[in-house]
Design a protein around this motif. Structure first.
Motif, PDB file in Angstrom:
ATOM      1  N   ILE A  66       0.831  -1.202   0.000  1.00  0.00           N
ATOM      2  CA  ILE A  66       0.000   0.000   0.000  1.00  0.00           C
ATOM      3  C   ILE A  66       0.866   1.253   0.000  1.00  0.00           C
ATOM      4  CG2 ILE A  66      -1.950  -1.131   1.130  1.00  0.00           C
ATOM      5  CD1 ILE A  66      -1.106   0.277   3.738  1.00  0.00           C
ATOM      6  N   SER A  67       2.190   1.096   0.206  1.00  0.00           N
ATOM      7  CA  SER A  67       3.091   2.230   0.319  1.00  0.00           C
ATOM      8  C   SER A  67       4.143   2.211  -0.788  1.00  0.00           C
ATOM      9  CB  SER A  67       3.793   2.221   1.683  1.00  0.00           C
ATOM     10  OG  SER A  67       4.869   3.146   1.711  1.00  0.00           O
ATOM     11  N   VAL A 154      10.378  11.836  -1.817  1.00  0.00           N
ATOM     12  CA  VAL A 154       9.104  11.348  -2.350  1.00  0.00           C
ATOM     13  C   VAL A 154       8.284  10.772  -1.196  1.00  0.00           C
ATOM     14  CG1 VAL A 154       8.002   9.791  -3.982  1.00  0.00           C
ATOM     15  CG2 VAL A 154      10.210  10.805  -4.539  1.00  0.00           C
ATOM     16  N   SER A 155       7.022  11.156  -1.122  1.00  0.00           N
ATOM     17  CA  SER A 155       6.156  10.645  -0.057  1.00  0.00           C
ATOM     18  C   SER A 155       4.901  10.028  -0.649  1.00  0.00           C
ATOM     19  CB  SER A 155       5.774  11.769   0.914  1.00  0.00           C
ATOM     20  OG  SER A 155       4.831  12.645   0.331  1.00  0.00           O
ATOM     21  N   ASP A 156       4.309   9.131   0.125  1.00  0.00           N
ATOM     22  CA  ASP A 156       3.056   8.510  -0.313  1.00  0.00           C
ATOM     23  C   ASP A 156       1.942   9.536  -0.434  1.00  0.00           C
ATOM     24  OD1 ASP A 156       4.061   5.851  -0.406  1.00  0.00           O
ATOM     25  OD2 ASP A 156       3.874   5.699   1.768  1.00  0.00           O
ATOM     26  N   ASP A 157       1.993  10.593   0.375  1.00  0.00           N
ATOM     27  CA  ASP A 157       0.909  11.575   0.415  1.00  0.00           C
ATOM     28  C   ASP A 157       0.870  12.472  -0.816  1.00  0.00           C
ATOM     29  OD1 ASP A 157       0.114  10.641   2.889  1.00  0.00           O
ATOM     30  OD2 ASP A 157       1.373  12.070   3.992  1.00  0.00           O
ATOM     31  N   THR A 158       2.037  12.773  -1.399  1.00  0.00           N
ATOM     32  CA  THR A 158       2.089  13.757  -2.492  1.00  0.00           C
ATOM     33  C   THR A 158       2.360  13.149  -3.865  1.00  0.00           C
ATOM     34  OG1 THR A 158       4.455  14.171  -2.111  1.00  0.00           O
ATOM     35  CG2 THR A 158       2.879  15.545  -0.906  1.00  0.00           C
ATOM     36  N   LEU A 159       2.708  11.866  -3.902  1.00  0.00           N
ATOM     37  CA  LEU A 159       3.100  11.256  -5.174  1.00  0.00           C
ATOM     38  C   LEU A 159       1.983  11.300  -6.201  1.00  0.00           C
ATOM     39  CD1 LEU A 159       5.313   9.814  -6.722  1.00  0.00           C
ATOM     40  CD2 LEU A 159       4.494   7.660  -5.780  1.00  0.00           C
ATOM     41  N   GLU A 161      -0.402  13.398  -6.397  1.00  0.00           N
ATOM     42  CA  GLU A 161      -0.608  14.779  -6.826  1.00  0.00           C
ATOM     43  C   GLU A 161       0.402  15.166  -7.904  1.00  0.00           C
ATOM     44  OE1 GLU A 161      -0.322  17.186  -3.362  1.00  0.00           O
ATOM     45  OE2 GLU A 161      -2.029  16.225  -2.352  1.00  0.00           O
ATOM     46  N   GLU A 162       1.648  14.721  -7.763  1.00  0.00           N
ATOM     47  CA  GLU A 162       2.675  15.034  -8.761  1.00  0.00           C
ATOM     48  C   GLU A 162       2.343  14.363 -10.097  1.00  0.00           C
ATOM     49  OE1 GLU A 162       4.982  17.180  -8.484  1.00  0.00           O
ATOM     50  OE2 GLU A 162       5.138  17.503  -6.320  1.00  0.00           O
ATOM     51  N   ALA A 163       1.890  13.109 -10.039  1.00  0.00           N
ATOM     52  CA  ALA A 163       1.525  12.401 -11.276  1.00  0.00           C
ATOM     53  C   ALA A 163       0.331  13.073 -11.945  1.00  0.00           C
ATOM     54  CB  ALA A 163       1.215  10.936 -10.972  1.00  0.00           C
ATOM     55  N   ALA A 164      -0.653  13.472 -11.139  1.00  0.00           N
ATOM     56  CA  ALA A 164      -1.830  14.146 -11.692  1.00  0.00           C
ATOM     57  C   ALA A 164      -1.450  15.490 -12.299  1.00  0.00           C
ATOM     58  CB  ALA A 164      -2.880  14.333 -10.605  1.00  0.00           C
ATOM     59  N   ALA A 165      -0.497  16.202 -11.668  1.00  0.00           N
ATOM     60  CA  ALA A 165      -0.062  17.498 -12.189  1.00  0.00           C
ATOM     61  C   ALA A 165       0.604  17.342 -13.547  1.00  0.00           C
ATOM     62  CB  ALA A 165       0.884  18.169 -11.199  1.00  0.00           C
ATOM     63  N   LEU A 166       1.402  16.288 -13.713  1.00  0.00           N
ATOM     64  CA  LEU A 166       2.027  16.044 -15.013  1.00  0.00           C
ATOM     65  C   LEU A 166       0.962  15.763 -16.064  1.00  0.00           C
ATOM     66  CD1 LEU A 166       4.307  15.498 -17.009  1.00  0.00           C
ATOM     67  CD2 LEU A 166       4.508  13.169 -16.065  1.00  0.00           C
ATOM     68  N   TYR A 167       0.017  14.894 -15.736  1.00  0.00           N
ATOM     69  CA  TYR A 167      -1.015  14.523 -16.705  1.00  0.00           C
ATOM     70  C   TYR A 167      -1.842  15.745 -17.106  1.00  0.00           C
ATOM     71  CZ  TYR A 167      -4.661  11.783 -18.965  1.00  0.00           C
ATOM     72  OH  TYR A 167      -5.541  11.264 -19.879  1.00  0.00           O
ATOM     73  N   LEU A 168      -2.192  16.578 -16.133  1.00  0.00           N
ATOM     74  CA  LEU A 168      -2.981  17.775 -16.433  1.00  0.00           C
ATOM     75  C   LEU A 168      -2.196  18.770 -17.277  1.00  0.00           C
ATOM     76  CD1 LEU A 168      -4.808  18.392 -13.022  1.00  0.00           C
ATOM     77  CD2 LEU A 168      -5.851  17.698 -15.190  1.00  0.00           C
ATOM     78  N   GLU A 208      11.597  12.721 -10.444  1.00  0.00           N
ATOM     79  CA  GLU A 208      10.819  12.945 -11.667  1.00  0.00           C
ATOM     80  C   GLU A 208       9.665  11.957 -11.754  1.00  0.00           C
ATOM     81  OE1 GLU A 208      14.456  14.601 -14.495  1.00  0.00           O
ATOM     82  OE2 GLU A 208      13.870  12.500 -14.632  1.00  0.00           O
ATOM     83  N   ILE A 209       8.571  12.408 -12.338  1.00  0.00           N
ATOM     84  CA  ILE A 209       7.489  11.535 -12.789  1.00  0.00           C
ATOM     85  C   ILE A 209       7.671  11.349 -14.282  1.00  0.00           C
ATOM     86  CG2 ILE A 209       4.996  11.270 -13.084  1.00  0.00           C
ATOM     87  CD1 ILE A 209       5.670  11.189 -10.202  1.00  0.00           C
ATOM     88  N   TRP A 210       7.666  10.090 -14.732  1.00  0.00           N
ATOM     89  CA  TRP A 210       7.724   9.786 -16.165  1.00  0.00           C
ATOM     90  C   TRP A 210       6.413   9.139 -16.590  1.00  0.00           C
ATOM     91  CZ3 TRP A 210      12.970   6.683 -16.819  1.00  0.00           C
ATOM     92  CH2 TRP A 210      14.051   7.520 -16.483  1.00  0.00           C
ATOM     93  N   MET A 211       5.911   9.542 -17.744  1.00  0.00           N
ATOM     94  CA  MET A 211       4.848   8.804 -18.431  1.00  0.00           C
ATOM     95  C   MET A 211       5.412   8.413 -19.787  1.00  0.00           C
ATOM     96  SD  MET A 211       1.374  10.830 -17.268  1.00  0.00           S
ATOM     97  CE  MET A 211       0.931  10.833 -15.512  1.00  0.00           C
ATOM     98  N   LEU A 212       5.583   7.114 -19.978  1.00  0.00           N
ATOM     99  CA  LEU A 212       6.335   6.591 -21.113  1.00  0.00           C
ATOM    100  C   LEU A 212       5.435   6.287 -22.301  1.00  0.00           C
ATOM    101  CD1 LEU A 212       8.593   4.082 -19.114  1.00  0.00           C
ATOM    102  CD2 LEU A 212       9.140   6.432 -19.777  1.00  0.00           C
ATOM    103  N   PHE A 213       5.988   6.458 -23.497  1.00  0.00           N
ATOM    104  CA  PHE A 213       5.285   6.080 -24.720  1.00  0.00           C
ATOM    105  C   PHE A 213       6.306   5.832 -25.818  1.00  0.00           C
ATOM    106  CE2 PHE A 213       5.481  10.662 -24.357  1.00  0.00           C
ATOM    107  CZ  PHE A 213       5.825  11.139 -25.606  1.00  0.00           C
ATOM    108  N   SER A 214       5.859   5.175 -26.879  1.00  0.00           N
ATOM    109  CA  SER A 214       6.757   4.761 -27.951  1.00  0.00           C
ATOM    110  C   SER A 214       6.569   5.623 -29.189  1.00  0.00           C
ATOM    111  CB  SER A 214       6.490   3.290 -28.322  1.00  0.00           C
ATOM    112  OG  SER A 214       5.196   3.172 -28.893  1.00  0.00           O
TER     113      SER A 214
END
Length: 221
Positions: A66-67, A154-159, A161-168, A208-214
């Protein structure tokens, strides 16, 4: 006129790419340890698009927890033993950066997510990396990544949010559909977290947050 317009358009595109490359921000850790090479092909408000060359990573089996923090610590200990010589060649391998964790989030806050922790294999070992019990090799072809940098631990509480910020930040850009295609192609990994610093470094931390694609995802844009 059409030919001239095409040439001007090509020159403009080249200039934009060249500017983006000049503005790329390399994590400071990569000045002292080896990191995978990449080119910056675009930058936007809150994101950077990189093209990584073919790379080999040594990875753990999926870790259910869960963590994120605890799963990454568990995986890193396995990888640390690997580079300290607990591998098929009994060979010590140089530390590299980043250590990455591929995240497949759970469906609920109290359910275990799945995490795969990976170590970038140094160039001198890429052609014939040693195997090890409980670990496997990931061989990446040329890979694109939408990237967001952030500091601190990196914390469980904010991770999330960082991923959502990248996607947005990608929404409304030409890269949004490529990222969506990449997530459909690999539903086991929603995003990847790259950590460049030792746990004992308390300042100047870069994550860093990465969202990978080809390339195939780009062709569908």
């Amino acid at each position: 006129m059409a030919t001239q317009a095409h040439i001007l358009s090509s020159l403009l595109l080249f200039s934009l790419i060249a500017c983006a490359c000049a503005l790329k921000s390399v994590p400071p850790t990569c000045e002292r340890i080896e990191c995978p090479s990449y080119d910056v092909v675009d930058q936007g408000n809150g994101f950077e698009i990189r093209r990584y060359n073919s790379t080999v990573w040594v990875s753990t089996a999926p870790i259910e927890d869960i963590s994120f923090v605890e799963a990454t610590r568990t995986g890193f200990l396995q990888l640390f033993n690997y580079i300290q010589g607990k591998n098929a060649y009994n060979e010590t391998i140089e530390m590299t950066g980043p250590v990455i964790t591929q995240v497949s989030p759970s469906d609920g806050p109290f359910c275990a997510s799945s995490f795969v922790v990976s170590f970038y294999v140094p160039k001198k070992n890429q052609a014939d990396p040693p195997a090890a019990d409980g670990l496997h090799l990931q061989k990446w072809g040329p890979t694109f990544a939408a990237v967001r940098q952030f500091s601190g631990f990196v914390s469980d509480d904010t991770l999330g949010e960082e991923a959502a910020a990248l996607y947005l930040s990608l929404q409304g850009s030409n890269w949004a559909s490529a990222v969506d295609q990449g997530r459909k192609a690999d539903p086991t990994s929603s995003y990847t977290v790259a950590q460049y610093n030792s746990p004992f470094e308390f300042s100047g931390r870069v994550n860093e947050i990465w969202m990978l694609f080809s390339q195939g995802s780009i062709n569908k844009m």
